[in-house]
Design an enzyme around this catalytic site. Sequence first.
Site, PDB file in Angstrom:
ATOM      1  N   HIS A 294       3.175   6.199  -1.967  1.00 16.93           N
ATOM      2  CA  HIS A 294       3.823   7.331  -1.305  1.00 16.93           C
ATOM      3  C   HIS A 294       5.334   7.233  -1.417  1.00 16.93           C
ATOM      4  CE1 HIS A 294       0.107   8.764   0.456  1.00 16.93           C
ATOM      5  NE2 HIS A 294      -0.172   7.534   0.829  1.00 16.93           N
TER       6      HIS A 294
ATOM      7  N   HIS B  71       0.818  -1.203   0.000  1.00 18.58           N
ATOM      8  CA  HIS B  71       0.000   0.000   0.000  1.00 18.58           C
ATOM      9  C   HIS B  71       0.860   1.265   0.000  1.00 18.58           C
ATOM     10  CE1 HIS B  71      -3.643   2.307   0.685  1.00 18.58           C
ATOM     11  NE2 HIS B  71      -2.865   3.087   1.420  1.00 18.58           N
TER      12      HIS B  71
ATOM     13  N   LYS C 111      -4.968  11.339  -8.196  1.00 21.05           N
ATOM     14  CA  LYS C 111      -4.765  11.481  -6.747  1.00 21.05           C
ATOM     15  C   LYS C 111      -4.683  12.988  -6.503  1.00 21.05           C
ATOM     16  CE  LYS C 111      -2.790   9.611  -2.727  1.00 21.05           C
ATOM     17  NZ  LYS C 111      -2.813   8.329  -2.064  1.00 21.05           N
TER      18      LYS C 111
END
Length: 290
Positions: free
Chosen positions: A177, A161, A223
């Site tokens: 990220h 993730h 995003k």
Amino acid sequence: MSRSQQATQDLTEVLNQIWRLDTNRLKPGTDYIISLQGSAGFVPQGSNYARDLARAPLFKYVNEDKLRSIETYLHFVNLLDNYESSTGVSERVTSEELQENRLFIDSMMETDVMKHAHKYLVRKRQSPSDPEQFKKQLYDIWFRLYHRDKSGGEDSCGFEHVFVGETKFGQEIMGLHNWVQFYLLEKHGHVDYKGYKARDRKNTPDEDDHVLNLQFSWKGLVKPLGSCFLGVSPEFEVALFTIIFLMSTEKKTSVVVKVDEYVLELVVYRHGRSIGTSFPKLLSSNHKDL
């Protein structure tokens, strides 16, 4: 000083120590060059259209030879290939992949960053002092598979993730990220950087910053606001978020700390005994005053 102030001070201290120990951090302008371009506009959550205020990629240059010459990055890049990015698609973990997860953890344990984080967590009684047991703990936090999507099989893990990124029902980008993954996806034309996000004019980022709030699209989804460290080593991020994860039992932990010149909000979501997600948000940077 209150208990929570003391806790934040302790945390600030250890995070700055691991920042200083991160000798595998790449140097902006030398090892990699970014091009910030325009400030991205507002995109409502769920909308998949964003005006592109950055014609060129975010990364102009990354010294891949240097990247691959560093053990932790090498294993990290190998791991990025192993994950299927759609949640709800059960992961098949081969024995070779298990081995790669372990090699990554082993290589991190050789670094001063992770040794220091381990020492700190032992002192705080959050981690076993035996390095082998600590590796197992890291494995459970980052690599244990769990159901993120109710209908599917074991389809996700913290590492995937945070570092790889996933898409949820083809509707929304989750995670992603990490700067190395962003660079690799961008290089292959899979992500499109739309511009940086700044709270106000005072906090306009510069090309030397090691943290960036940004907007991008991936797999046709936008995003609206993402965030990532830039140039830092994988062990730094794993150590930092492991410490925050283990210092709290809350479903969501959010701490504001100053690391080097950056005032950051560090956010960690828990998924049982594993990390659900974790990311930095840049609140401000004092490079303007230098």
